[in-house]
Design a protein around this motif. Structure first.
Motif, PDB file in Angstrom:
ATOM      1  N   HIS A 110      44.747  53.414  17.098  1.00 61.57           N
ATOM      2  CA  HIS A 110      45.699  52.689  17.948  1.00 61.57           C
ATOM      3  C   HIS A 110      45.701  53.207  19.387  1.00 61.57           C
ATOM      4  O   HIS A 110      45.585  52.438  20.332  1.00 61.57           O
ATOM      5  CB  HIS A 110      47.109  52.762  17.360  1.00 61.57           C
ATOM      6  CG  HIS A 110      48.135  52.065  18.173  1.00 61.57           C
ATOM      7  ND1 HIS A 110      48.325  50.711  18.108  1.00 61.57           N
ATOM      8  CD2 HIS A 110      48.999  52.524  19.106  1.00 61.57           C
ATOM      9  CE1 HIS A 110      49.272  50.364  18.946  1.00 61.57           C
ATOM     10  NE2 HIS A 110      49.698  51.449  19.562  1.00 61.57           N
ATOM     11  N   PHE A 111      45.837  54.508  19.568  1.00 58.58           N
ATOM     12  CA  PHE A 111      45.924  55.061  20.916  1.00 58.58           C
ATOM     13  C   PHE A 111      44.557  55.156  21.585  1.00 58.58           C
ATOM     14  O   PHE A 111      44.447  55.021  22.803  1.00 58.58           O
ATOM     15  CB  PHE A 111      46.627  56.419  20.896  1.00 58.58           C
ATOM     16  CG  PHE A 111      48.063  56.314  20.486  1.00 58.58           C
ATOM     17  CD1 PHE A 111      48.987  55.677  21.306  1.00 58.58           C
ATOM     18  CD2 PHE A 111      48.497  56.819  19.278  1.00 58.58           C
ATOM     19  CE1 PHE A 111      50.314  55.559  20.935  1.00 58.58           C
ATOM     20  CE2 PHE A 111      49.821  56.711  18.894  1.00 58.58           C
ATOM     21  CZ  PHE A 111      50.734  56.071  19.720  1.00 58.58           C
ATOM     22  N   VAL A 112      43.509  55.373  20.818  1.00 52.64           N
ATOM     23  CA  VAL A 112      42.147  55.406  21.373  1.00 52.64           C
ATOM     24  C   VAL A 112      41.830  54.064  22.026  1.00 52.64           C
ATOM     25  O   VAL A 112      41.315  54.006  23.146  1.00 52.64           O
ATOM     26  CB  VAL A 112      41.116  55.732  20.264  1.00 52.64           C
ATOM     27  CG1 VAL A 112      39.694  55.601  20.788  1.00 52.64           C
ATOM     28  CG2 VAL A 112      41.359  57.114  19.687  1.00 52.64           C
ATOM     29  N   ASP A 113      42.161  52.980  21.342  1.00 52.56           N
ATOM     30  CA  ASP A 113      41.886  51.640  21.856  1.00 52.56           C
ATOM     31  C   ASP A 113      42.663  51.341  23.135  1.00 52.56           C
ATOM     32  O   ASP A 113      42.236  50.527  23.944  1.00 52.56           O
ATOM     33  CB  ASP A 113      42.226  50.582  20.795  1.00 52.56           C
ATOM     34  CG  ASP A 113      41.332  50.685  19.568  1.00 52.56           C
ATOM     35  OD1 ASP A 113      40.265  51.322  19.651  1.00 52.56           O
ATOM     36  OD2 ASP A 113      41.726  50.140  18.512  1.00 52.56           O
ATOM     37  N   LYS A 114      43.772  51.982  23.352  1.00 56.38           N
ATOM     38  CA  LYS A 114      44.610  51.746  24.535  1.00 56.38           C
ATOM     39  C   LYS A 114      44.135  52.564  25.746  1.00 56.38           C
ATOM     40  O   LYS A 114      44.629  52.366  26.846  1.00 56.38           O
ATOM     41  CB  LYS A 114      46.066  52.115  24.234  1.00 56.38           C
ATOM     42  CG  LYS A 114      46.634  51.460  23.000  1.00 56.38           C
ATOM     43  CD  LYS A 114      47.293  50.153  23.318  1.00 56.38           C
ATOM     44  CE  LYS A 114      47.928  49.509  22.131  1.00 56.38           C
ATOM     45  NZ  LYS A 114      47.038  48.676  21.341  1.00 56.38           N
ATOM     46  N   HIS A 115      43.200  53.479  25.536  1.00 52.66           N
ATOM     47  CA  HIS A 115      42.718  54.376  26.593  1.00 52.66           C
ATOM     48  C   HIS A 115      41.200  54.247  26.765  1.00 52.66           C
ATOM     49  O   HIS A 115      40.479  55.227  26.769  1.00 52.66           O
ATOM     50  CB  HIS A 115      43.093  55.821  26.262  1.00 52.66           C
ATOM     51  CG  HIS A 115      44.552  56.085  26.246  1.00 52.66           C
ATOM     52  ND1 HIS A 115      45.351  55.811  25.162  1.00 52.66           N
ATOM     53  CD2 HIS A 115      45.384  56.580  27.194  1.00 52.66           C
ATOM     54  CE1 HIS A 115      46.603  56.142  25.440  1.00 52.66           C
ATOM     55  NE2 HIS A 115      46.646  56.613  26.667  1.00 52.66           N
ATOM     56  N   ASP A 116      40.727  53.036  26.947  1.00 49.47           N
ATOM     57  CA  ASP A 116      39.299  52.759  27.107  1.00 49.47           C
ATOM     58  C   ASP A 116      38.846  53.220  28.494  1.00 49.47           C
ATOM     59  O   ASP A 116      39.340  52.715  29.509  1.00 49.47           O
ATOM     60  CB  ASP A 116      39.053  51.260  26.921  1.00 49.47           C
ATOM     61  CG  ASP A 116      37.585  50.871  26.980  1.00 49.47           C
ATOM     62  OD1 ASP A 116      36.764  51.646  27.507  1.00 49.47           O
ATOM     63  OD2 ASP A 116      37.264  49.769  26.505  1.00 49.47           O
ATOM     64  N   ILE A 117      37.911  54.163  28.544  1.00 47.35           N
ATOM     65  CA  ILE A 117      37.475  54.699  29.840  1.00 47.35           C
ATOM     66  C   ILE A 117      36.750  53.680  30.703  1.00 47.35           C
ATOM     67  O   ILE A 117      36.550  53.915  31.898  1.00 47.35           O
ATOM     68  CB  ILE A 117      36.597  55.963  29.669  1.00 47.35           C
ATOM     69  CG1 ILE A 117      35.312  55.633  28.919  1.00 47.35           C
ATOM     70  CG2 ILE A 117      37.364  57.069  28.995  1.00 47.35           C
ATOM     71  CD1 ILE A 117      34.303  56.763  28.919  1.00 47.35           C
ATOM     72  N   ASN A 118      36.385  52.545  30.139  1.00 48.21           N
ATOM     73  CA  ASN A 118      35.699  51.510  30.911  1.00 48.21           C
ATOM     74  C   ASN A 118      36.666  50.513  31.540  1.00 48.21           C
ATOM     75  O   ASN A 118      36.238  49.589  32.225  1.00 48.21           O
ATOM     76  CB  ASN A 118      34.702  50.771  30.016  1.00 48.21           C
ATOM     77  CG  ASN A 118      33.619  51.696  29.521  1.00 48.21           C
ATOM     78  OD1 ASN A 118      32.974  52.390  30.306  1.00 48.21           O
ATOM     79  ND2 ASN A 118      33.440  51.746  28.215  1.00 48.21           N
ATOM     80  N   GLU A 119      37.945  50.678  31.309  1.00 54.23           N
ATOM     81  CA  GLU A 119      38.968  49.787  31.854  1.00 54.23           C
ATOM     82  C   GLU A 119      39.800  50.521  32.901  1.00 54.23           C
ATOM     83  O   GLU A 119      39.902  51.743  32.886  1.00 54.23           O
ATOM     84  CB  GLU A 119      39.881  49.273  30.733  1.00 54.23           C
ATOM     85  CG  GLU A 119      39.177  48.479  29.656  1.00 54.23           C
ATOM     86  CD  GLU A 119      38.616  47.151  30.162  1.00 54.23           C
ATOM     87  OE1 GLU A 119      39.246  46.530  31.044  1.00 54.23           O
ATOM     88  OE2 GLU A 119      37.540  46.758  29.674  1.00 54.23           O
ATOM     89  N   LYS A 120      40.439  49.753  33.796  1.00 48.10           N
ATOM     90  CA  LYS A 120      41.258  50.321  34.858  1.00 48.10           C
ATOM     91  C   LYS A 120      42.509  50.973  34.267  1.00 48.10           C
ATOM     92  O   LYS A 120      43.186  50.398  33.424  1.00 48.10           O
ATOM     93  CB  LYS A 120      41.660  49.232  35.852  1.00 48.10           C
ATOM     94  CG  LYS A 120      42.390  49.771  37.045  1.00 48.10           C
ATOM     95  CD  LYS A 120      42.676  48.703  38.069  1.00 48.10           C
ATOM     96  CE  LYS A 120      43.350  49.370  39.255  1.00 48.10           C
ATOM     97  NZ  LYS A 120      44.360  48.580  39.854  1.00 48.10           N
ATOM     98  N   SER A 121      42.796  52.194  34.760  1.00 48.79           N
ATOM     99  CA  SER A 121      44.001  52.907  34.340  1.00 48.79           C
ATOM    100  C   SER A 121      44.444  53.826  35.473  1.00 48.79           C
ATOM    101  O   SER A 121      43.735  54.012  36.453  1.00 48.79           O
ATOM    102  CB  SER A 121      43.742  53.725  33.071  1.00 48.79           C
ATOM    103  OG  SER A 121      43.081  54.929  33.377  1.00 48.79           O
ATOM    104  N   GLY A 122      45.602  54.423  35.283  1.00 41.02           N
ATOM    105  CA  GLY A 122      46.124  55.371  36.267  1.00 41.02           C
ATOM    106  C   GLY A 122      45.765  56.811  35.965  1.00 41.02           C
ATOM    107  O   GLY A 122      46.325  57.723  36.578  1.00 41.02           O
ATOM    108  N   SER A 123      44.839  57.051  35.025  1.00 39.22           N
ATOM    109  CA  SER A 123      44.462  58.429  34.692  1.00 39.22           C
ATOM    110  C   SER A 123      43.929  59.147  35.919  1.00 39.22           C
ATOM    111  O   SER A 123      43.188  58.566  36.717  1.00 39.22           O
ATOM    112  CB  SER A 123      43.395  58.444  33.590  1.00 39.22           C
ATOM    113  OG  SER A 123      43.930  58.017  32.369  1.00 39.22           O
ATOM    114  N   VAL A 124      44.318  60.407  36.059  1.00 37.58           N
ATOM    115  CA  VAL A 124      43.892  61.176  37.221  1.00 37.58           C
ATOM    116  C   VAL A 124      43.833  62.662  36.858  1.00 37.58           C
ATOM    117  O   VAL A 124      44.610  63.142  36.031  1.00 37.58           O
ATOM    118  CB  VAL A 124      44.840  60.930  38.428  1.00 37.58           C
ATOM    119  CG1 VAL A 124      46.233  61.456  38.164  1.00 37.58           C
ATOM    120  CG2 VAL A 124      44.281  61.488  39.710  1.00 37.58           C
ATOM    121  N   LEU A 125      42.886  63.360  37.459  1.00 38.11           N
ATOM    122  CA  LEU A 125      42.747  64.804  37.317  1.00 38.11           C
ATOM    123  C   LEU A 125      43.144  65.425  38.651  1.00 38.11           C
ATOM    124  O   LEU A 125      42.618  65.049  39.696  1.00 38.11           O
ATOM    125  CB  LEU A 125      41.299  65.171  36.966  1.00 38.11           C
ATOM    126  CG  LEU A 125      41.008  66.652  36.782  1.00 38.11           C
ATOM    127  CD1 LEU A 125      41.643  67.156  35.490  1.00 38.11           C
ATOM    128  CD2 LEU A 125      39.506  66.891  36.758  1.00 38.11           C
TER     129      LEU A 125
END
Length: 177
Positions: A14-29
């Motif tokens: 469930h959560f893996v599918d919501k965090h696809d690295i090929n899609e736009k997100s606000g993830s930041v390092l």
């Protein structure tokens, strides 16, 4: 797996599918550097009290303490507790979106960074990975026998929530995110 999300709703992915690295997100390092403070007092704050906006945050520290978490006592008093700075450990904070998805079962961790006077000659470094789901992901509570699904809340997606929090924190942005 602990939440027993039904397979038709994503199951253990469930959560893996919501965090696809090929899609736009606000993830930041982010690499954070807190400078030494020559005349610091016990109450000096390096980063004010806040919760993280995303689903999870991974925090790597350099051995200099200062991170505090807020403990909500049963008498509703707020206590700030020093988070231990353990060698070779990563701190994992639950963020706002995990709180939305769990309909409050998991709480977003309110935290801050304070200055300890005995460290006045020390810089503090940390690396934070702010994990956000894809912008288009709904913030509806997930299907789980452990989560009450309250449909009365206004529902938005992860990208809209992030934009709202950034605007509330930093004022009106010149252009959309």
């Amino acid at each position: 797996m602990t939440l027993e999300i039904p397979e038709e709703d994503g199951g253990s992915n469930h959560f893996v599918d919501k965090h696809d690295i090929n899609e736009k997100s606000g993830s930041v390092l982010r690499v954070l550097h807190y400078f030494p403070l020559e005349e610091a007092k016990n109450e000096d704050i390096r980063a004010g009290a806040h919760t993280d906006y995303g689903s999870l945050t991974l925090l790597f520290q350099d051995g200099v303490s200062g991170l505090q978490i807020q403990n909500r006592a049963q008498d509703k008093s707020d206590q700030w507790l020093d988070a231990p700075c353990l060698e070779d450990c990563i701190i994992i904070n639950i963020g706002d979106l995990m709180q939305f998805w769990s309909n409050g079962l998991f709480k977003s961790t309110k935290h801050r960074v304070v200055f300890h006077p005995q460290q006045k000659q020390s810089s503090r470094y940390s690396i934070a990975f702010f994990c956000h789901p894809n912008d288009s992901v709904s913030l509806n509570p997930i299907s789980s026998p452990f989560i009450t699904n309250n449909k009365e809340k206004p529902l938005i997606n992860a990208g809209e929530y992030l934009e709202q929090r950034l605007r509330a924190t930093y004022g009106n942005l010149q252009k959309p995110l």
